[in-house]
Structures are given as structure tokens and as C-alpha cells.
Write an enzyme that holds these catalytic residues in place. Structure first.
Site, PDB file in Angstrom:
ATOM      1  N   ARG A  13      22.441  36.070  27.506  1.00 19.08           N
ATOM      2  CA  ARG A  13      22.820  35.047  28.813  1.00 19.08           C
ATOM      3  C   ARG A  13      22.866  33.600  28.383  1.00 19.08           C
ATOM      4  NH1 ARG A  13      21.174  30.809  31.636  1.00 19.08           N
ATOM      5  NH2 ARG A  13      19.170  31.551  31.378  1.00 19.08           N
ATOM      6  N   ASP A  14      21.679  32.874  28.094  1.00 18.44           N
ATOM      7  CA  ASP A  14      21.565  31.590  28.041  1.00 18.44           C
ATOM      8  C   ASP A  14      22.458  30.921  26.542  1.00 18.44           C
ATOM      9  OD1 ASP A  14      21.221  28.946  28.339  1.00 18.44           O
ATOM     10  OD2 ASP A  14      19.103  29.102  28.557  1.00 18.44           O
ATOM     11  N   HIS A 217      10.483  28.344  30.039  1.00 25.68           N
ATOM     12  CA  HIS A 217      11.635  28.420  29.534  1.00 25.68           C
ATOM     13  C   HIS A 217      12.001  26.961  28.635  1.00 25.68           C
ATOM     14  CE1 HIS A 217      16.037  29.819  29.639  1.00 25.68           C
ATOM     15  NE2 HIS A 217      16.311  28.325  29.658  1.00 25.68           N
ATOM     16  N   HIS A 219      14.072  24.296  25.912  1.00 24.09           N
ATOM     17  CA  HIS A 219      15.038  24.511  24.993  1.00 24.09           C
ATOM     18  C   HIS A 219      14.336  23.353  23.886  1.00 24.09           C
ATOM     19  CE1 HIS A 219      18.545  25.897  26.966  1.00 24.09           C
ATOM     20  NE2 HIS A 219      17.688  26.227  27.758  1.00 24.09           N
ATOM     21  N   CYS A 250      22.997  25.494  28.581  1.00 27.56           N
ATOM     22  CA  CYS A 250      23.812  25.564  29.972  1.00 27.56           C
ATOM     23  C   CYS A 250      24.987  24.760  29.906  1.00 27.56           C
ATOM     24  CB  CYS A 250      23.039  25.082  30.985  1.00 27.56           C
ATOM     25  SG  CYS A 250      23.541  24.975  32.679  1.00 27.56           S
ATOM     26  N   ASN A 263      17.886  27.247  23.036  1.00 23.99           N
ATOM     27  CA  ASN A 263      16.443  27.352  23.650  1.00 23.99           C
ATOM     28  C   ASN A 263      15.855  27.438  22.337  1.00 23.99           C
ATOM     29  OD1 ASN A 263      18.719  29.091  25.173  1.00 23.99           O
ATOM     30  ND2 ASN A 263      16.692  28.949  26.410  1.00 23.99           N
TER      31      ASN A 263
HETATM   32  P1  HMG Z   1      31.336  28.015  44.685  1.00 21.94           P
HETATM   33  O1  HMG Z   1      32.400  27.669  44.188  1.00 21.94           O
HETATM   34  O2  HMG Z   1      30.542  27.038  45.331  1.00 21.94           O
HETATM   35  O3  HMG Z   1      31.224  29.443  45.576  1.00 21.94           O
HETATM   36  O4  HMG Z   1      30.304  28.406  43.401  1.00 21.94           O
HETATM   37  P2  HMG Z   1      31.700  30.140  46.715  1.00 21.94           P
HETATM   38  O5  HMG Z   1      30.927  30.950  47.435  1.00 21.94           O
HETATM   39  O6  HMG Z   1      32.601  28.991  47.383  1.00 21.94           O
HETATM   40  O7  HMG Z   1      32.979  31.075  46.110  1.00 21.94           O
HETATM   41  C1  HMG Z   1      33.994  30.495  45.475  1.00 21.94           C
HETATM   42  C2  HMG Z   1      34.623  31.534  44.688  1.00 21.94           C
HETATM   43  O8  HMG Z   1      33.706  32.446  43.824  1.00 21.94           O
HETATM   44  C3  HMG Z   1      34.944  32.951  45.375  1.00 21.94           C
HETATM   45  O9  HMG Z   1      36.307  33.689  44.762  1.00 21.94           O
HETATM   46  C4  HMG Z   1      33.950  33.669  45.241  1.00 21.94           C
HETATM   47  O10 HMG Z   1      34.244  35.070  45.396  1.00 21.94           O
HETATM   48  C5  HMG Z   1      33.476  33.521  43.945  1.00 21.94           C
HETATM   49  P3  HMG Z   1      37.640  33.348  45.491  1.00 21.94           P
HETATM   50  O11 HMG Z   1      37.448  33.729  46.656  1.00 21.94           O
HETATM   51  O12 HMG Z   1      37.876  31.805  45.307  1.00 21.94           O
HETATM   52  O13 HMG Z   1      38.505  34.091  44.336  1.00 21.94           O
HETATM   53  N1  HMG Z   1      32.132  33.697  43.914  1.00 21.94           N
HETATM   54  C6  HMG Z   1      31.596  34.778  42.919  1.00 21.94           C
HETATM   55  N2  HMG Z   1      32.166  35.481  41.768  1.00 21.94           N
HETATM   56  C7  HMG Z   1      31.275  36.310  41.307  1.00 21.94           C
HETATM   57  N3  HMG Z   1      30.058  36.272  41.213  1.00 21.94           N
HETATM   58  C8  HMG Z   1      29.332  35.621  42.098  1.00 21.94           C
HETATM   59  C9  HMG Z   1      30.266  34.897  43.096  1.00 21.94           C
HETATM   60  N4  HMG Z   1      29.868  34.169  43.868  1.00 21.94           N
HETATM   61  C10 HMG Z   1      30.982  33.316  44.307  1.00 21.94           C
HETATM   62  N5  HMG Z   1      28.033  35.692  42.155  1.00 21.94           N
HETATM   63  C11 HMG Z   1      28.508  29.597  42.456  1.00 21.94           C
HETATM   64  C12 HMG Z   1      28.776  28.837  43.642  1.00 21.94           C
HETATM   65  C13 HMG Z   1      27.114  29.649  42.458  1.00 21.94           C
HETATM   66  C14 HMG Z   1      29.158  30.751  42.667  1.00 21.94           C
HETATM   67  C15 HMG Z   1      28.958  28.963  41.028  1.00 21.94           C
HETATM   68  O14 HMG Z   1      28.523  27.565  41.097  1.00 21.94           O
HETATM   69  C16 HMG Z   1      28.279  29.537  39.857  1.00 21.94           C
HETATM   70  O15 HMG Z   1      28.756  30.769  39.561  1.00 21.94           O
HETATM   71  N6  HMG Z   1      27.454  28.749  39.053  1.00 21.94           N
HETATM   72  C17 HMG Z   1      26.861  29.382  38.128  1.00 21.94           C
HETATM   73  C18 HMG Z   1      26.510  28.434  36.911  1.00 21.94           C
HETATM   74  C19 HMG Z   1      25.782  29.024  35.860  1.00 21.94           C
HETATM   75  O16 HMG Z   1      25.715  30.239  35.742  1.00 21.94           O
HETATM   76  N7  HMG Z   1      25.100  28.090  34.886  1.00 21.94           N
HETATM   77  C20 HMG Z   1      24.269  28.482  33.896  1.00 21.94           C
HETATM   78  C21 HMG Z   1      23.113  29.228  34.218  1.00 21.94           C
HETATM   79  S1  HMG Z   1      21.555  28.250  34.811  1.00 21.94           S
HETATM   80  C22 HMG Z   1      20.956  27.806  33.228  1.00 21.94           C
HETATM   81  O17 HMG Z   1      21.559  27.967  32.401  1.00 21.94           O
HETATM   82  C23 HMG Z   1      19.499  27.041  33.084  1.00 21.94           C
HETATM   83  C24 HMG Z   1      18.460  27.851  32.708  1.00 21.94           C
HETATM   84  O18 HMG Z   1      18.612  28.691  31.590  1.00 21.94           O
HETATM   85  C25 HMG Z   1      16.962  27.509  32.823  1.00 21.94           C
HETATM   86  C26 HMG Z   1      16.836  26.093  32.187  1.00 21.94           C
HETATM   87  O19 HMG Z   1      17.359  25.974  30.917  1.00 21.94           O
HETATM   88  O20 HMG Z   1      16.721  25.125  32.931  1.00 21.94           O
HETATM   89  C27 HMG Z   1      18.426  29.274  33.795  1.00 21.94           C
HETATM   90 MG    MG Z   2      18.092  27.500  29.836  1.00 28.26          MG
END
Ligand code: HMG
Ligand code: MG
Length: 301
Positions: A13-14, A217, A219, A250, A263
Site C-alpha cells: 500500500r504505502d 508508522h 518514514h 504518500c 517508510n
Molecule cells: P472527493 O473527490 O472529495 O470525493 O475525494 P467525493 O466523495 O466528492 O467523490 C468524488 C468521486 O470519487 C466520485 O466519483 C466518488 O464515487 C469517488 P464520480 O461520481 O465523480 O465518478 N469516490 C471513490 N471512489 C472509490 N473509492 C472511494 C471513493 N470515494 C469517493 N472510497 C477521497 C475524497 C477521500 C475519496 C479522496 O480524497 C481520496 O481517495 N483520497 C485518498 C488519498 C490517499 O489514498 N492518500 C494516501 C494514503 S494516506 C498516507 O499515505 C499516509 C499514511 O501512510 C500515514 C503516514 O505516513 O502519515 C497512512
Molecule cells: Mg505513510
């Protein structure tokens, strides 16, 4: 018996979410298979997020389908990120198709994720901190009803790539709000590897969630993550994330000039655990093989 440390490998994932090239689903499946053979306790397999936001993980259901036939009772817990109810629905759909034993679905845990920095939360999940936690309430409740555990991530637990240093009180506030909505585990993310042993300790001391419910967690941007693990072990933390081969980053924590850092390598993490006289279930040779394979998936330098 020495204390047992729980190891979660987040490389599928990450580790892979930030890769620009397309990694075939079959290779991700193979990575998960190799990690399962390494004896880690948990594997963060993928994310049920918008494929427009994170194209690399658009095949999350396919990766779970690919491992379904082999993931038996002896496998690690398999988990996935879910930012909202739509993501949870996709995870539950996987579990309605595949069970690893009569009592449980293939996915044993889902993770909601927010941040201690308002700017980061908005850039990463398009919602402020308060709004995100409100959104997670039904996700946690429904995941529990379906028999899943829930992890809650707090990104920017030391610093934010946009706002700079983040005070421990802000981290504590978000961690407690996640605990209040019922997450089983709070995972404190040093998203950009800014931590040093002293700042990690200050943060851990401030976070009011019982240490048994905390995961760290890290990095490893500046090569300080191993020292931070030692400090956290001294504080009593017994659950850590790493990524085989040190993959990671990320997509919303970096810029084109300065990509988000990897990470802590799970290999390094396990080394520190053993040096500290603590135990974990990992087979070093199998993990090293998984790390070499993980690194081979990386497109960039
Ligand atoms: P949004 O654009 O505000 O969502 O995104 P929305 O609710 O307005 O919907 C827009 C479109 O997205 C719609 O599709 C929804 O159906 C679709 P359309 O009608 O336009 O075709 N949608 C989805 N599709 C699939 N799966 C879903 C989903 N939700 C809505 N779950 C949202 C909001 C949260 C979805 C978006 O911002 C997003 O996907 N963000 C994810 C970002 C991400 O994954 N970042 C990396 C992970 S975090 C990280 O790495 C940190 C961590 O490692 C810890 C650390 O290191 O600190 C964990
Ligand atoms: Mg991370």
C-alpha cells in the site's frame, strides 16, 4: 519470554501508492504472498480510495481476488485503507466473496486516515480534520458490525510537509477523537520522516491513548527512524509499521522536486526489535527475499 512486537508491512500500500509506472496486479499479489511467507503479523494490502486520487491502487479488489485462494487461517491479518463509507463498501464486497475461514472474511481490518495538520488532511482526503472524523463514525460502526477491526491513522504526527512542525497537543487531540469514535488502534504517522527520538518521545508522552492501542508508522527520510523505534520501544510501544525494501511515500506529502520519503524498511525495524532483546515472528531470510522483490517493483531510481 521476551515481549512480542507486532509488525505490519505496508509495502503493497504505502510502498506502491506513489509509483508512477503501472505495476501489474499479479506482481502485487506476489509481493503479498512473499510477505505472508515472511511471518509478519499484518499486511496492508491496498486502499479502497478514489482511483482518480491514487491510480496505482485502483486494482485493490483485484489484488485481494488474487490472494483469496491461498490466504488461509495461518496468514497474517490482511488490511486496507478506507477513507469513507464507499471504501468500506468495497472492502465488505471483497469479504462477501471470499472468506479465509468460517468465522472471518479475507480482510480482517480496515484503516481510516486523517492528520494532525488541517492542510495535509485537506490535500490528502479533501476534508478537514473534524469533517473527516465525522465521516469515519459510520465507517467504524459498520466495520465493527461486520466483525472487522479498525485502525485510525494520524498523519503528520511530528511535522507536516506544508505547515512545518506539529505540536504534540494537536496529535493528542486527533488521536483521542479517533479513540472516541471507537477505533481499535491509533497509528501515529511521521509522514515525512521528521522525527527524532526526543520528538517522538514527547509526542508519545502527550498522546493519551493507552500504549497497547498505539502503532508507530515511521518514514525514514533522514535515517533517524531506527533511533525513533528504539525510543518508542523504551516507551512501551509494541506495534510498528515498516515497508519491505524501504519502499514508500504518500503522493500528497511530496512535490515533483521532492518526492515523499520511503517508510522505514521492515528489515531495519526487525533488526532494531531483535537488538532490543524483543521478539517478533519474522523469518529474516524470507523477509529479505520479499524486500528484494519489493524493491524490484520500484520504477524510479
Ligand atoms: P472527493 O473527490 O472529495 O470525493 O475525494 P467525493 O466523495 O466528492 O467523490 C468524488 C468521486 O470519487 C466520485 O466519483 C466518488 O464515487 C469517488 P464520480 O461520481 O465523480 O465518478 N469516490 C471513490 N471512489 C472509490 N473509492 C472511494 C471513493 N470515494 C469517493 N472510497 C477521497 C475524497 C477521500 C475519496 C479522496 O480524497 C481520496 O481517495 N483520497 C485518498 C488519498 C490517499 O489514498 N492518500 C494516501 C494514503 S494516506 C498516507 O499515505 C499516509 C499514511 O501512510 C500515514 C503516514 O505516513 O502519515 C497512512
Ligand atoms: Mg505513510
Amino acid at each position: 519470554m521476551p515481549d512480542r512486537v507486532r509488525i505490519t508491512d505496508v509495502s503493497p500500500r504505502d510502498g506502491l501508492q506513489n509509483e508512477s509506472g503501472v505495476i501489474p496486479t499479479s506482481r502485487k499479489v506476489h509481493l503479498v504472498r512473499m510477505l505472508a511467507a515472511s511471518g509478519v503479523d499484518e499486511i496492508e494490502v491496498s486502499s479502497f480510495v478514489s482511483a482518480r486520487w491514487v491510480p496505482q491502487l485502483g486494482d485493490a479488489a483485484g489484488v485481494f481476488a488474487g490472494i483469496a485462494a491461498e490466504a488461509g487461517a495461518g496468514w497474517p491479518v490482511l488490511s486496507a485503507l478506507v477513507p469513507n463509507e464507499k471504501g468500506l463498501d468495497a472492502a465488505l464486497e471483497v469479504n462477501s466473496r471470499w472468506r479465509r475461514d468460517p468465522s472471518g472474511g479475507l480482510i480482517g481490518k480496515v484503516s481510516v486516515f486523517t492528520a494532525a495538520s488541517e492542510t495535509f488532511a485537506r490535500k490528502n482526503i479533501n476534508a478537514g480534520i473534524a469533517e473527516s472524523i465525522e465521516r469515519f463514525g459510520p465507517v467504524v460502526r459498520r466495520a465493527h458490525e461486520a466483525g472487522l477491526l479498525v485502525r485510525g491513522y494520524v498523519s503528520c504526527a511530528i511535522a507536516c510537509p506544508f505547515e512545518g512542525p506539529v505540536g504534540p497537543a494537536r496529535v493528542a487531540d486527533v488521536a483521542l477523537r479517533l479513540a472516541d469514535i471507537g477505533v481499535d488502534e491509533v497509528d501515529l504517522g511521521d509522514t515525512i520522516g521528521a522525527g527524532e527520538p526526543a520528538s517522538v518521545r514527547r509526542m508519545l508522552e502527550a498522546v493519551g491513548v493507552p500504549v497497547e492501542r498505539l502503532t508507530l508508522h515511521l518514514h525514514d527520510t533522514f535515517g533517524r527512524a531506527a533511533g525513533c523505534v528504539r525510543e518508542a520501544l523504551g516507551f512501551g510501544v509494541r506495534s510498528f509499521d515498516g515497508a519491505a525494501g524501504g519502499l514508500g511515500g504518500c503522493p500528497y506529502a511530496g512535490t515533483a522536486e521532492k518526492p515523499a520519503p520511503g517508510n522505514i524498511a521492515t528489515e531495519t525495524l526487525v533488526g532494531v526489535v531483535r537488538e532490543s532483546g524483543l521478539a517478533c515472528g519474522v523469518d529474516d531470510e524470507a523477509l529479505a527475499r520479499a524486500g528484494v522483490f519489493a524493491a524490484s517493483l520500484r520504477g524510479g531510481p
